[in-house]
Enzyme design. Sequence first.
Site, PDB file in Angstrom:
ATOM      1  N   CYS A 463      33.193 -36.948  86.380  1.00 11.18           N
ATOM      2  CA  CYS A 463      32.323 -36.898  85.209  1.00 11.18           C
ATOM      3  C   CYS A 463      31.943 -38.326  84.848  1.00 11.18           C
ATOM      4  CB  CYS A 463      33.039 -36.214  84.046  1.00 11.18           C
ATOM      5  SG  CYS A 463      32.068 -36.172  82.523  1.00 11.18           S
ATOM      6  N   LEU A 465      29.445 -40.712  81.996  1.00 12.35           N
ATOM      7  CA  LEU A 465      28.638 -40.712  80.773  1.00 12.35           C
ATOM      8  C   LEU A 465      28.460 -42.132  80.273  1.00 12.35           C
ATOM      9  CD1 LEU A 465      27.273 -39.250  78.327  1.00 12.35           C
ATOM     10  CD2 LEU A 465      29.526 -39.311  77.226  1.00 12.35           C
ATOM     11  N   GLN A 471      22.368 -46.743  76.585  1.00  7.85           N
ATOM     12  CA  GLN A 471      21.611 -46.423  77.786  1.00  7.85           C
ATOM     13  C   GLN A 471      20.448 -47.394  77.950  1.00  7.85           C
ATOM     14  OE1 GLN A 471      20.680 -42.254  77.505  1.00  7.85           O
ATOM     15  NE2 GLN A 471      22.774 -41.611  77.951  1.00  7.85           N
ATOM     16  N   LYS A 473      20.593 -49.885  79.876  1.00 11.17           N
ATOM     17  CA  LYS A 473      21.171 -51.207  80.090  1.00 11.17           C
ATOM     18  C   LYS A 473      21.744 -51.365  81.495  1.00 11.17           C
ATOM     19  CE  LYS A 473      22.543 -51.821  75.229  1.00 11.17           C
ATOM     20  NZ  LYS A 473      23.687 -52.089  74.305  1.00 11.17           N
ATOM     21  N   GLY A 474      21.646 -50.339  82.328  1.00  9.01           N
ATOM     22  CA  GLY A 474      22.177 -50.398  83.674  1.00  9.01           C
ATOM     23  C   GLY A 474      23.642 -50.059  83.782  1.00  9.01           C
ATOM     24  N   TYR A 475      24.258 -49.556  82.686  1.00  2.00           N
ATOM     25  CA  TYR A 475      25.689 -49.263  82.719  1.00  2.00           C
ATOM     26  C   TYR A 475      25.996 -48.039  83.582  1.00  2.00           C
ATOM     27  CZ  TYR A 475      26.358 -52.701  79.009  1.00  2.00           C
ATOM     28  OH  TYR A 475      26.398 -53.857  78.280  1.00  2.00           O
ATOM     29  N   GLU A 497      31.020 -35.328  92.094  1.00  2.00           N
ATOM     30  CA  GLU A 497      31.257 -33.884  92.008  1.00  2.00           C
ATOM     31  C   GLU A 497      29.936 -33.143  91.835  1.00  2.00           C
ATOM     32  OE1 GLU A 497      33.668 -30.829  89.044  1.00  2.00           O
ATOM     33  OE2 GLU A 497      34.463 -32.843  89.416  1.00  2.00           O
TER      34      GLU A 497
END
Length: 620
Positions: A463, A465, A471, A473-475, A497
């Site tokens: 998972c 997130l 968001q 920002k390339g994270y 997954e």
Amino acid sequence: METNNAARRDRQILLRQQRRSRPTSHRHLQQRLQKNTIRLHPPKILSSLLHPQPRQTLQNPSANLTAPSPRPPASGPGSGKGIDVHPFSRGSVIEVRYIQRHDETNGGGGDDNNNEESDWFASDSDDEAPVYLCDIIDRAPLPSNTKHDKRWKYYIHYRDLNRRMDEWITEERIVSPPSVGNAKARALKRKKEEEERERDEDAVVSGEDDANSTEERRKSRRSVLRRVASSDDTDGLLDAAGSQLLVEGNETRVTRRQRRKTADGEVIAPESNADGGPQAEEQFVVDVVTTLTAPTLDEHEGMDEAALKEHEEVTKVKNVATLELGQYQMDTWYFSPLPKELMPGGMIDVLYVDEFSLNFFTRKVELQRFQERELKKGRRHPPGNEIYRCGNLSMFEVDGFEERIYCQNLCYIAKLFLDHKTLYFDVDPFLFYVLCEVDDRGYHPVGYYSKEKYSDVGYNLACILTFPAHQRKGYGRFLISFSYELSKKEEKVGSPEKPMSDLGQQAYIPYWTSTIVDFLLNQSGESRSMSIMDIVKQTSIMAEDIIFALNTLGILKFVNGVYFISAERSRLEELAKKHPIKEPRVDPSKLHWTPYLTDVKRDKFSISSKKPSVEADAPS
């Protein structure tokens, strides 16, 4: 005496009956009102009591079965009886004016830096705001001081948009009532059915044409091969079979002679039979070169229609409107099965979360009181071990077995922004990697990903997130790259997954394509042949994901059951500009981590167990 008493009783009974049968007088009514023996009646009813009308007998017994005259239909919301009167019924279709939420200015989705998706609804004026057909999922009354002036709010789903856009709206944003919305929905459904019918008819006609054209191409190819086999001229043979490409539709057919080239590009002369002539027709077998198209990923893969319907029914209404984490407030996207103790009424407007411990609070004052007590202890970071630090980014590894409450709360928060997520309580077999921004106040979480301690299907990520406030920002790409760096440390291949969500696909596909293009571009000058397994060993990306990425790039060919990469250096340079590797990048030298030890003696996903079985042509 007995006779007189009986006569007296009879007279009293007779007078009582006469008194009941005669009309009520004004004086008698006033006496009864003064004694409060009857209730007050409106003047119209009072006059009917004072002057009763004689009862009329019906000539036709069935006359009383006639329906009352219908009222005129409503012309708008709240103007009459029917479906256009508030509250609108659940399941109705209405038109709603969309107003951009404050968190969508941060992108509302993936981690790429393009703003196409973030600007699709951008509008500051209500007159310019787009209007969409919406389904009413639920409704609730708004608090009101007066009993007659009751107003309603509706929980709506925008048609053809993801469920993360669902929200509560008030009556002011409704453009058209259900009578208009239902009619437009039916018209769109009929139009869609007609388009599908026309598409099916065109497919049948095109299938017949393809069958005829295929038969013609086969006859033409046989005639060419016969001419080649019967020719005694070697030059003519090279022109007919060695230099020509037989193009048929989207398929390019080449002869075996064209594949038999040396490194200098010289064509090897055809083999001859005992008579000195060319070999028979069987020597010139036609190969089929096909450009594969990338398959479409389905985020609902593995869920049948009944399971999907049950999932949407249970999670159809968000139970948390806003999440406050640190200095950011974020509108939630989906339902999360939070503990019922937090939501006595089934829903809360704001869920307050302490960013260091991830404890939940329903009131701001509770959060502040908790932070005043706990922050003095000096723990301003997630639990677990810090395994990476580069610049202002830090990564913590948290074991779900050792920090159950923290990891469970992290899963609850993730479910507010992920549609299909079933991990809430069983966190023991998982490791959680929390990415933080570091400043003078502490370590502030911006995203995370989890992975199984041991996966029997080769998943290196379960998972992922990135919180909406962080968001664009390339994270997200950083977390994906970090998961593959751990796979390289483990000397394994890995894959996320399945099935992946739509936002997961938006993050993974750019990572796969940019990584593979960069690898091919760096290796193109060293060797002219490599296998897909060579790419697997260098990148730790699973072979099926590499094939999918090459299909997406359009440089994978399929020749007689064998994959070939067909791309010149100029083509790779063009793809590198289109799919660059963006910042921030993971610096492997700053990673201090050892693989998690398991009892598995032989791992089929270990790189040492991989053997090159599928050869691929190197880009020229």
